[in-house]
Enzyme design. Structure first.
Site, PDB file in Angstrom:
ATOM      1  N   ASP A 414      74.610  -6.305 101.792  1.00 20.33           N
ATOM      2  CA  ASP A 414      76.051  -6.106 101.692  1.00 20.33           C
ATOM      3  C   ASP A 414      76.591  -6.628 100.368  1.00 20.33           C
ATOM      4  OD1 ASP A 414      78.685  -5.542 103.059  1.00 20.33           O
ATOM      5  OD2 ASP A 414      78.931  -7.692 102.714  1.00 20.33           O
ATOM      6  N   GLU A 467      74.156  -1.962  98.976  1.00 20.77           N
ATOM      7  CA  GLU A 467      75.521  -1.452  98.927  1.00 20.77           C
ATOM      8  C   GLU A 467      76.073  -1.894  97.570  1.00 20.77           C
ATOM      9  OE1 GLU A 467      79.929  -1.782 100.963  1.00 20.77           O
ATOM     10  OE2 GLU A 467      78.633  -3.517 100.749  1.00 20.77           O
TER      11      GLU A 467
END
Length: 735
Positions: A414, A467
């Site tokens: 993330d 990401e």
């Protein structure tokens, strides 16, 4: 608890109690939780005239030494200290008999044991190279020197002292001070008789004299929030996925079919445990044909209403849904159903909760000491100090832990962009450049490279996914070539541009045609995943079908055409739960998907079932068509058939398999039927047939077909098709 045995003889030799009391600074530091070596003061130690025994047992009335069947009382020094010199020529095997108001207990003395952590472990921890850190730090049930108990270890290099507190001490740390094991900054104590289920924390005395309780950063099980204690645990799970594990890496992921169903476990079916989810989720995902699930963060997080991206317990699955072995049961069930498991992993930041990682030993430890780098400006959290070897080790080992201990097949990392740039969300003066004067966080780069290299070396078949929302070069390039080393990267540009296009009214789409074609300019710069994730269907962004213009029929048609375009586009696919059956409401973590839309008694259930049928068929045809995935990272696997038909809102391209077999994808994002539409197609294919048509009646469409396969190769060498309205058609060579 052993009752008093009055038949035990008392010591027959002289017992010296005078002059044995601990006094002065040593006593104050021990009782104040600020002593680095309590084992030097407590336990048994040879002295002139015998062996000095000293025990620290707050609230005890009496303490005796039991050795060779002889019981010898110790004298009280006050404050829970008891001591005496007993006339033994050497330290005997002994136990302590401790008398409280409610009875006696015969126990092993924790302070007679040698350290239960080896020198190699300490060396690797100090070097930041312990790839199985969870086996060295935390709470480890074990047999040590022939006695069952639990070894407790914690890294707290700035602490004056560390003590263990738990339910078994009524959360008072006085009884169990831990010893420092030297320059590694690790503290240790072995507690006999303490086993699984025991709740504990570390009571830390900072260098400034402050005392506070901290949960174990390495805890493998925690209490259910809002309770915050760590819990001793040991896994007994027997895996049944050997075949999956042996073959999951047979084909590199970028050359294999991959369509991902993103799931928030607590809300997919609210109220279900890990084991109950194992009964439903694998069957559902397998039925729809997805190759993988991606689980939003499973690691422990304090706020039940969150999505899990503020992690406080990096080594413990959230206990809200069950135990660590229960989570393994779910992963195992998914593997037995042929489904890979990707897990969201959050090394970019952690919350400031005072019982967790923040200022763990009274000083910045896991976070940088420089305030310009310590706090994440967007989320009110701390960032990790990627320049500190032990912190890097904590995170690298954590990535390995999930892959090895829980058989996770992929880690989606993330917020990578926030890690890579020193000036991320910071204004001038709020950040300091690196040693070369740039804005790149070189420590974060080194960490990501180390994490990826370690995971790929140790865990065959695992994929890491970034990401990353910027144009950072080499995210999926190997580390030995200077890249970050990820296997795949979320294509945030494609997601943003394509959603921007489909949200426009068809009459305006010709002015945004480039939004759908621009992705091919950079499609092969990285190995991409095309994500329609949870982030795109919350906080006012609307569910996917609700983003679309027009009436209910047109919105569904746009939705279907978009998914058909997405599944055919180079890159892997990811779709968030609920979007597979076109729920119109935004996702809510409280309620999850609106399953009632599919119920027999719902008047529009057929519309939603039709969308789900389409997703099932997209996945089925996709997996059976190597042209759609075999050359995802090879420019030779793609060719535009028509990229400039802006006035028509039409896109057409050909995908090629390794053996040259083509698949032609044509999307008409206009609400009109286009008869006798001509476009280029590979000359070696004399005739084509429909493999999938998102306008099929069974999906809720109008049933317009592209044309008869025998008439798709006219004299001018161009295909002539009927394009259904707001639809995507896949064509393959006619058999």
């Amino acid at each position: 608890m052993a009752l008093r045995d009055t038949s035990l003889p008392e010591t027959s030799g002289p017992v010296r109690t005078s002059g044995t009391a601990l006094v002065g600074e040593e006593r104050d530091r021990l009782l104040g939780g600020a002593h680095h070596d309590p084992h030097a003061l407590l336990g048994a130690h040879p002295v002139p005239g015998g062996v000095l025994f000293r025990a620290l047992r707050p609230n005890a009335r009496e303490v005796s030494v039991l050795a060779d069947g002889v019981r010898s009382p110790l004298a009280s020094e006050g404050d829970g200290l008891f001591s005496a010199v007993l006339p033994y020529p050497e330290i005997p095997a002994y136990e302590l008999v401790v008398a409280y108001d409610d009875g006696e207990r015969t126990v092993h003395d924790p302070y007679r044991f040698a350290p239960a952590l080896g020198e190699l472990d300490l060396h690797l921890i100090r070097e930041g190279r312990h790839e199985e850190l969870w086996k060295a730090l935390g709470a480890e049930p074990m047999i040590h020197e022939g006695v069952a108990g639990t070894r407790f270890t914690v890294w707290a290099p700035n602490a004056q002292g560390v003590r263990l507190a738990g339910e078994f001490t009524f959360w008072d740390g006085t009884q169990y001070p831990m010893r420092s094991l030297g320059a590694a900054g690790v503290w240790e104590v072995f507690l006999p008789g303490i086993g699984e289920g025991a709740k504990y924390k570390f009571e830390i005395t900072s260098r400034y004299g402050h005392r506070f309780l901290k949960a174990d950063p390495m805890a493998r099980l925690t209490e259910v929030p809002p309770d915050t204690a760590s819990v001793v645990t040991s896994s007994r799970y027997a895996w049944d996925d050997a075949e999956w594990m042996a073959h999951r890496g047979d084909t590199p992921v970028h050359e294999a079919p991959m369509s991902v169903y993103e799931v928030h476990l607590p809300s997919w079916r609210p109220g279900l445990t890990y084991r109950e989810l194992a009964e439903e989720l694998p069957a559902y995902v397998r039925d729809l044909g997805f190759t993988h699930v991606e689980l939003m963060p499973v690691a422990g997080h304090p706020f039940s209403g969150s999505w899990g991206y503020q992690v406080t317990s990096y080594y413990a699955p959230t206990p809200r849904l069950g135990s660590p072995d229960d989570f393994k049961f779910l992963v195992d069930a998914l593997h037995r159903a042929g489904i890979g498991v990707i897990m969201d992993w959050v090394p970019a930041h952690f919350p400031k909760d005072d019982w967790a990682l923040a200022r763990f030993d009274g000083d910045p430890l896991y976070e940088p000491g420089d305030s310009r780098r310590a706090e994440h400006p967007d989320w009110g959290t701390y960032e990790f100090d990627f320049g500190r070897t032990e912190v890097r080790n904590f995170l690298v080992a954590n990535a390995v832990y999930w892959c090895e201990e829980f058989h996770i097949d992929g880690l989606r990392v993330d917020a990578v962009a926030s890690m890579l740039y020193l000036d991320y969300s910071r204004d001038s003066g709020q950040w300091a450049p690196n040693v070369f004067g740039g804005r790149e966080d070189l420590d974060a780069v080194a960490f990501l490279q180390e994490m990826n290299a370690t995971v790929y070396r140790r865990c065959p078949g695992v994929v890491t996914i970034a990401e990353e929302s910027t144009a950072w070069e080499g995210v999926t390039r190997p580390t030995d070539s200077g890249g970050l080393g990820f296997g795949l990267k979320w294509n945030m540009g494609w997601m943003h541009d394509s959603l921007e296009y489909v949200q426009k009214e068809p009459v305006h789409r010709k002015y945004h045609h480039h939004d759908m074609t621009f992705s091919m300019v950079y499609a092969y710069s990285e190995n991409y995943v095309l994500p329609i994730s949870h982030d795109e269907v919350v906080h006012g962004k609307q569910a996917l079908v609700s983003k679309m213009p027009g009436d209910w029929w047109q919105r569904r048609a746009n939705h279907r055409a978009y998914l058909g375009f997405m599944w055919a586009h180079p890159g892997k696919q990811l779709l968030f739960m609920g979007q597979e059956f076109a729920q119109g409401a935004e996702w809510s973590e409280k309620h999850g998907p609106e399953w009632w839309l599919l119920a027999d008694d719902y008047h529009s259930a057929a519309d939603h079932r039709g969308m789900r049928d389409l997703v099932r068929d997209l996945n089925t045809v996709y997996r059976d068509a190597p042209a759609l995935w075999q050359r995802d990272t090879d420019p030779g696997g793609f060719q535009w058939s028509m990229c400039d038909a802006a006035d028509d809102n039409v896109f057409a391209f050909v995908r090629y398999a390794e053996d040259g077999t083509p698949l032609l994808a044509v999307s008409n994002f206009s609400p009109v039927v286009r008869e006798d539409y001509r476009l280029w197609a590979p000359e070696q294919v004399p005739a084509w047939q429909e493999a999938l048509n998102t306008d099929a009646v069974r999906y809720g469409g109008s049933g317009v077909q592209a044309g008869d396969a025998g008439k798709l190769c006219p004299e001018d060498g161009r295909l002539r098709l009927t394009l259904p309205p707001l639809a995507t058609v896949w064509l393959t060579p006619a058999r």
